[in-house]
Design a protein around this motif. Structure first.
Motif, PDB file in Angstrom:
ATOM      1  N   PRO A  64       0.712  -1.175  -0.227  1.00 24.57           N
ATOM      2  CA  PRO A  64       0.112  -0.027   0.097  1.00 24.57           C
ATOM      3  C   PRO A  64       0.858   1.202  -0.087  1.00 24.57           C
ATOM      4  N   LEU A  65       0.449   2.353  -0.618  1.00 24.51           N
ATOM      5  CA  LEU A  65       1.138   3.596  -0.886  1.00 24.51           C
ATOM      6  C   LEU A  65       0.370   4.524  -0.073  1.00 24.51           C
ATOM      7  N   VAL A  66       1.025   5.260   0.788  1.00 20.93           N
ATOM      8  CA  VAL A  66       0.337   6.514   1.639  1.00 20.93           C
ATOM      9  C   VAL A  66       1.211   7.681   1.294  1.00 20.93           C
ATOM     10  N   LEU A  67       0.370   8.792   0.699  1.00 19.64           N
ATOM     11  CA  LEU A  67       1.003   9.997   0.451  1.00 19.64           C
ATOM     12  C   LEU A  67       1.276  11.148   1.300  1.00 19.64           C
ATOM     13  N   VAL A  68       2.062  11.955   1.645  1.00 22.36           N
ATOM     14  CA  VAL A  68       1.911  13.102   2.274  1.00 22.36           C
ATOM     15  C   VAL A  68       1.838  14.477   1.422  1.00 22.36           C
ATOM     16  N   ALA A  69       0.810  15.450   1.752  1.00 22.74           N
ATOM     17  CA  ALA A  69       0.670  16.434   0.822  1.00 22.74           C
ATOM     18  C   ALA A  69       1.543  17.434   1.857  1.00 22.74           C
ATOM     19  N   CYS A  70       2.486  17.951   1.184  1.00 26.45           N
ATOM     20  CA  CYS A  70       3.701  18.662   2.024  1.00 26.45           C
ATOM     21  C   CYS A  70       3.947  20.014   1.210  1.00 26.45           C
ATOM     22  N   SER A  71       3.462  21.149   1.787  1.00 25.91           N
ATOM     23  CA  SER A  71       3.895  22.402   1.583  1.00 25.91           C
ATOM     24  C   SER A  71       5.365  22.972   1.660  1.00 25.91           C
ATOM     25  N   ALA A 150      -5.545  18.327  -7.526  1.00 21.79           N
ATOM     26  CA  ALA A 150      -4.112  17.887  -7.834  1.00 21.79           C
ATOM     27  C   ALA A 150      -4.083  16.625  -6.948  1.00 21.79           C
ATOM     28  N   LEU A 151      -4.220  16.783  -5.695  1.00 22.95           N
ATOM     29  CA  LEU A 151      -4.013  15.670  -4.780  1.00 22.95           C
ATOM     30  C   LEU A 151      -4.848  14.130  -5.337  1.00 22.95           C
ATOM     31  N   ASP A 152      -5.976  14.635  -5.635  1.00 25.64           N
ATOM     32  CA  ASP A 152      -6.951  13.764  -6.138  1.00 25.64           C
ATOM     33  C   ASP A 152      -6.485  13.053  -7.418  1.00 25.64           C
ATOM     34  N   GLU A 153      -5.841  13.645  -8.192  1.00 27.76           N
ATOM     35  CA  GLU A 153      -5.398  13.297  -9.547  1.00 27.76           C
ATOM     36  C   GLU A 153      -4.113  12.195  -9.336  1.00 27.76           C
ATOM     37  N   ALA A 154      -3.261  13.025  -8.297  1.00 25.38           N
ATOM     38  CA  ALA A 154      -1.870  12.045  -8.127  1.00 25.38           C
ATOM     39  C   ALA A 154      -2.216  10.932  -7.297  1.00 25.38           C
ATOM     40  N   ALA A 155      -3.130  11.014  -6.308  1.00 21.44           N
ATOM     41  CA  ALA A 155      -3.650   9.705  -5.713  1.00 21.44           C
ATOM     42  C   ALA A 155      -4.104   8.536  -6.701  1.00 21.44           C
ATOM     43  N   ASP A 156      -5.067   9.082  -7.568  1.00 18.32           N
ATOM     44  CA  ASP A 156      -5.747   8.016  -8.491  1.00 18.32           C
ATOM     45  C   ASP A 156      -4.355   7.415  -9.409  1.00 18.32           C
ATOM     46  N   ARG A 157      -3.675   8.314  -9.719  1.00 18.62           N
ATOM     47  CA  ARG A 157      -2.642   7.796 -10.661  1.00 18.62           C
ATOM     48  C   ARG A 157      -1.434   7.142 -10.100  1.00 18.62           C
ATOM     49  N   LEU A 158      -1.189   7.234  -8.889  1.00 19.83           N
ATOM     50  CA  LEU A 158      -0.118   6.585  -8.172  1.00 19.83           C
ATOM     51  C   LEU A 158      -0.770   5.237  -7.500  1.00 19.83           C
ATOM     52  N   GLY A 159      -2.177   5.276  -7.485  1.00 20.80           N
ATOM     53  CA  GLY A 159      -2.645   4.105  -6.614  1.00 20.80           C
ATOM     54  C   GLY A 159      -2.573   4.342  -5.108  1.00 20.80           C
ATOM     55  N   ARG A 207     -13.034   6.763  -1.997  1.00 20.44           N
ATOM     56  CA  ARG A 207     -12.305   8.311  -1.785  1.00 20.44           C
ATOM     57  C   ARG A 207     -12.798   8.864  -0.412  1.00 20.44           C
ATOM     58  N   SER A 208     -13.945   8.575  -0.027  1.00 17.41           N
ATOM     59  CA  SER A 208     -14.273   9.001   1.251  1.00 17.41           C
ATOM     60  C   SER A 208     -13.408   8.713   2.453  1.00 17.41           C
ATOM     61  N   HIS A 209     -12.575   7.880   2.210  1.00 23.25           N
ATOM     62  CA  HIS A 209     -11.597   7.520   3.294  1.00 23.25           C
ATOM     63  C   HIS A 209     -10.323   8.011   2.900  1.00 23.25           C
ATOM     64  N   ARG A 210     -10.018   9.035   1.691  1.00 24.47           N
ATOM     65  CA  ARG A 210      -8.734   9.104   1.175  1.00 24.47           C
ATOM     66  C   ARG A 210      -7.825  10.172   1.976  1.00 24.47           C
ATOM     67  N   TYR A 211      -8.670  11.201   2.759  1.00 27.20           N
ATOM     68  CA  TYR A 211      -7.692  12.106   3.464  1.00 27.20           C
ATOM     69  C   TYR A 211      -7.663  11.797   4.834  1.00 27.20           C
ATOM     70  N   ARG A 212      -6.531  11.743   5.515  1.00 24.11           N
ATOM     71  CA  ARG A 212      -6.280  11.663   6.900  1.00 24.11           C
ATOM     72  C   ARG A 212      -5.571  12.902   7.586  1.00 24.11           C
ATOM     73  N   ARG A 213      -6.162  13.285   8.674  1.00 27.34           N
ATOM     74  CA  ARG A 213      -5.405  14.357   9.351  1.00 27.34           C
ATOM     75  C   ARG A 213      -5.034  13.899  10.582  1.00 27.34           C
ATOM     76  N   PRO A 214      -3.825  13.472  10.778  1.00 30.58           N
ATOM     77  CA  PRO A 214      -3.364  12.858  11.925  1.00 30.58           C
ATOM     78  C   PRO A 214      -3.354  13.886  13.061  1.00 30.58           C
ATOM     79  N   PHE A 215      -2.843  15.013  12.590  1.00 30.49           N
ATOM     80  CA  PHE A 215      -2.466  16.166  13.821  1.00 30.49           C
ATOM     81  C   PHE A 215      -3.474  16.747  14.397  1.00 30.49           C
ATOM     82  N   LEU A 216      -4.867  16.511  14.218  1.00 34.51           N
ATOM     83  CA  LEU A 216      -5.708  17.171  14.722  1.00 34.51           C
ATOM     84  C   LEU A 216      -6.022  17.532  16.413  1.00 34.51           C
TER      85      LEU A 216
END
Length: 374
Positions: A64-71, A150-159, A207-216
């Protein structure tokens, strides 16, 4: 000797989020993760490689691949470092995406620097994705919409099975106050969910479980401290201190004023309010979903008399669901819109159609509520 307390806190938060991802993959019988396509550079993207000695054996592409959105800011860099540390131990591949909004001079160069920093953390794949920010909904909303697309597109493309976001408890408090100022109801007061499908309605196929916010439950200062003790370079976005932006004014003027008037603990109290409001809103949403079928006739049309009999909080949720289903964008639909539609049920005086976002209109015809795109 263990890690610094700030580092330990962010790693624990990420470890819990990753365990939840694995649990969801099992319980939801998720579709198999697709093998990512070869990472060839594309227009508008900078692709980084993870060359160099890795602290763990390479994981197969089927892991499984998990991505981080990093600014490149402190919150997301702390998140990226914790993901790079925790993911391999759980058999999860860790990658990163940075979004270049193109709103400031030198943004492409900065995005390339973020790619380099994520690559140094041994994240793989790592990409920078350039977007064009529109104007609809104001600059902050337009940038957010472009970023999530953009994040949706990247997540779909990279699986990717999940994307981690670095929102902290402080961000949650700000979101609750913004919702309160807009008068948008309990759902806005519930702030950001720990697990969601993005800024709008949940998407299909996981997709309803795609985004995770561990730091809330982690404050902003802890994330910044974790970066400092790990010698992680961070970038402070000048937009975050620009008074032209509502959230910036709230962060630097509004919240400090509240803490001065009410004492410390305002941020924690607002975060608790978010969770309590979310529990209530979720319960009411479930009630509305069950009630909707009972207020429609045999042709599927909404019956005004049956809608009138519902509690107002449930009825308005039924109406909102119907308006969104008719084509109105969820992110552009506010409480005032639903209140106008609700008056067709509770304050009927022969008024005409109500115009709603997305060229949707609602009108009362023969005891039925008709909602459709015009």
């Amino acid at each position: 000797m263990g890690p610094h307390p700030a580092v330990a806190a962010i790693r624990l938060a990420v470890r819990r989020a990753l365990h939840d991802v694995l649990t969801d993959l099992t319980e939801l019988n998720s579709r198999p993760v697709t093998t990512p396509a070869p990472r060839v550079g594309r227009p508008g993207r900078t692709v980084g490689s993870s060359a160099g000695a890795a602290p763990h054996d390479p994981l197969p592409d089927t892991a499984p691949l998990v991505l981080v959105a990093c600014s490149g800011g402190a919150d997301s860099m702390a998140l990226a470092s914790a993901l790079a540390f925790e993911a391999p131990k759980l058999g999860i591949r860790a990658g990163g995406i940075t979004v270049d909004h193109g709103l400031q001079d030198g943004s492409a160069l900065r995005a390339a620097e973020v790619v380099s920093r994520m690559t140094a953390l041994r994240l793989d794949p790592v990409e920078s994705v350039a977007v064009r920010v529109g104007r609809e909904g104001g600059p902050e909303a337009a940038a957010r919409d472009a970023r999530y697309a953009a994040l949706d597109e990247a997540a779909d493309r990279l699986g990717a099975v999940a994307v981690l976001l670095g929102h902290t408890r402080d961000d949650q408090a700000e979101t609750v106050l913004l919702g309160l100022a807009r008068g948008s109801g309990i759902r806005s007061l519930s702030g950001m969910a720990e697990v969601s499908g993005g800024p709008g309605e949940p998407g299909a196929r996981g997709r309803s479980h795609r985004y995770r916010r561990p730091f809330l439950q982690v404050d902003r200062q802890t994330a910044r401290k974790a970066c400092m003790v790990q010698s992680l370079a961070v970038w402070d976005d000048p937009h975050n201190i620009d008074p032209a932006y509502t959230r910036s004014r709230l962060r630097h003027e509004g919240l400090p004023a509240l803490e001065k008037a009410l004492g410390k603990g305002v941020v924690e109290a607002l975060a608790r309010t978010a969770q309590l409001s979310r529990d209530d809103a979720d319960a009411l949403d479930a009630w509305a979903a069950e009630a909707e079928s009972g207020v429609r006739d045999e042709d599927g049309r909404l019956e005004c008399a049956k809608l009138y009999a519902l509690p107002p909080a449930v009825r308005r949720r039924v109406l909102r669901r119907a308006v969104v289903a008719a084509g109105s964008p969820a992110g552009s639909l506010f409480a005032r819109h639903i209140e106008e539609v609700d008056r067709l049920i509770t304050g009927w005086r022969g008024q005409g159609a109500i115009n709603l976002p997305g060229r949707v209109e609602a009108q009362r015809q023969g005891g039925r509520l008709v909602i459709r795109q015009g």
